[in-house]
Scaffold this motif. Structure first.
Motif, PDB file in Angstrom:
ATOM      1  N   LEU A 117      66.228  73.008 -13.737  1.00  0.00           N
ATOM      2  CA  LEU A 117      65.475  73.756 -14.748  1.00  0.00           C
ATOM      3  C   LEU A 117      64.136  73.089 -15.072  1.00  0.00           C
ATOM      4  O   LEU A 117      63.178  73.763 -15.452  1.00  0.00           O
ATOM      5  N   ALA A 118      64.063  71.776 -14.905  1.00  0.00           N
ATOM      6  CA  ALA A 118      62.815  71.041 -15.141  1.00  0.00           C
ATOM      7  C   ALA A 118      61.846  71.176 -13.964  1.00  0.00           C
ATOM      8  O   ALA A 118      60.744  70.637 -14.015  1.00  0.00           O
ATOM      9  N   GLY A 119      62.265  71.903 -12.925  1.00  0.00           N
ATOM     10  CA  GLY A 119      61.379  72.145 -11.789  1.00  0.00           C
ATOM     11  C   GLY A 119      61.518  71.157 -10.655  1.00  0.00           C
ATOM     12  O   GLY A 119      60.694  71.157  -9.735  1.00  0.00           O
ATOM     13  N   ARG A 120      62.532  70.336 -10.676  1.00  0.00           N
ATOM     14  CA  ARG A 120      62.706  69.361  -9.594  1.00  0.00           C
ATOM     15  C   ARG A 120      63.228  70.059  -8.349  1.00  0.00           C
ATOM     16  O   ARG A 120      64.408  70.402  -8.262  1.00  0.00           O
ATOM     17  N   ARG A 121      62.318  70.254  -7.426  1.00  0.00           N
ATOM     18  CA  ARG A 121      62.655  70.876  -6.152  1.00  0.00           C
ATOM     19  C   ARG A 121      61.830  70.189  -5.071  1.00  0.00           C
ATOM     20  O   ARG A 121      60.627  70.042  -5.217  1.00  0.00           O
TER      21      ARG A 121
END
Length: 154
Positions: A140-144
């Motif tokens: 959800l924090a954008g860690r991709r």
């Protein structure tokens, strides 16, 4: 390497998949030691299997969903306080492709269900481990990260 109990020690290697559709997360409700807990589709790496293959297989076996992996979320290490068991989890993001509602789910899996992040977080007392929310929170924090960050040689 550490040496323990007359053999070389190694952690359990697992994979987990954060599958998202319309803002909801694909979760599994499973029975562990008589308790009904929540988890991502997750499980152990099998011999001669890549981490990516394991993530696809575990998702299919535990939910009946075929998915397309879209990113690597991260690697997580956790030691179970009660038993001392060590887990090394590789987490992936995915999107749903097709569902087979007639597929029998893995032993211990009661059902697959879709939950909003708020619903999953509110049920934190039912999470199988702290890895469940940490992986989702990172997603959800954008860690991709690109999938090619996870390489299999040979």
């Amino acid at each position: 390497m550490s040496f323990r109990e007359g053999r070389f020690w190694q952690p359990d290697v697992t994979v987990a998949t954060v599958v998202v559709d319309a803002g909801r997360l694909l979760c599994v409700e499973e029975r562990v030691q008589g308790r009904l807990v929540l988890n991502q589709p997750a499980g152990h790496l099998e011999p001669d299997e890549s981490l990516l293959e394991a993530a696809l297989r575990e998702t299919r076996e535990e939910t009946g969903w075929d998915v397309r992996l879209t990113a690597f979320v991260g690697a997580y290490q956790w030691k179970v306080p009660e038993t001392g068991a060590h887990y090394l989890r590789f987490a992936f993001a995915a999107e749903p492709v097709a569902h087979d509602p007639a597929r029998a789910l893995d032993e211990g899996i009661e059902r697959a269900l879709w939950m909003t992040p708020a619903e999953l977080r509110a049920a934190s007392d039912r999470h199988r481990s702290p890895l469940v929310w940490r992986v989702v929170a990172d997603f959800l924090a954008g860690r991709r990260h690109p999938l090619d960050l996870v390489a299999q040689l040979g």
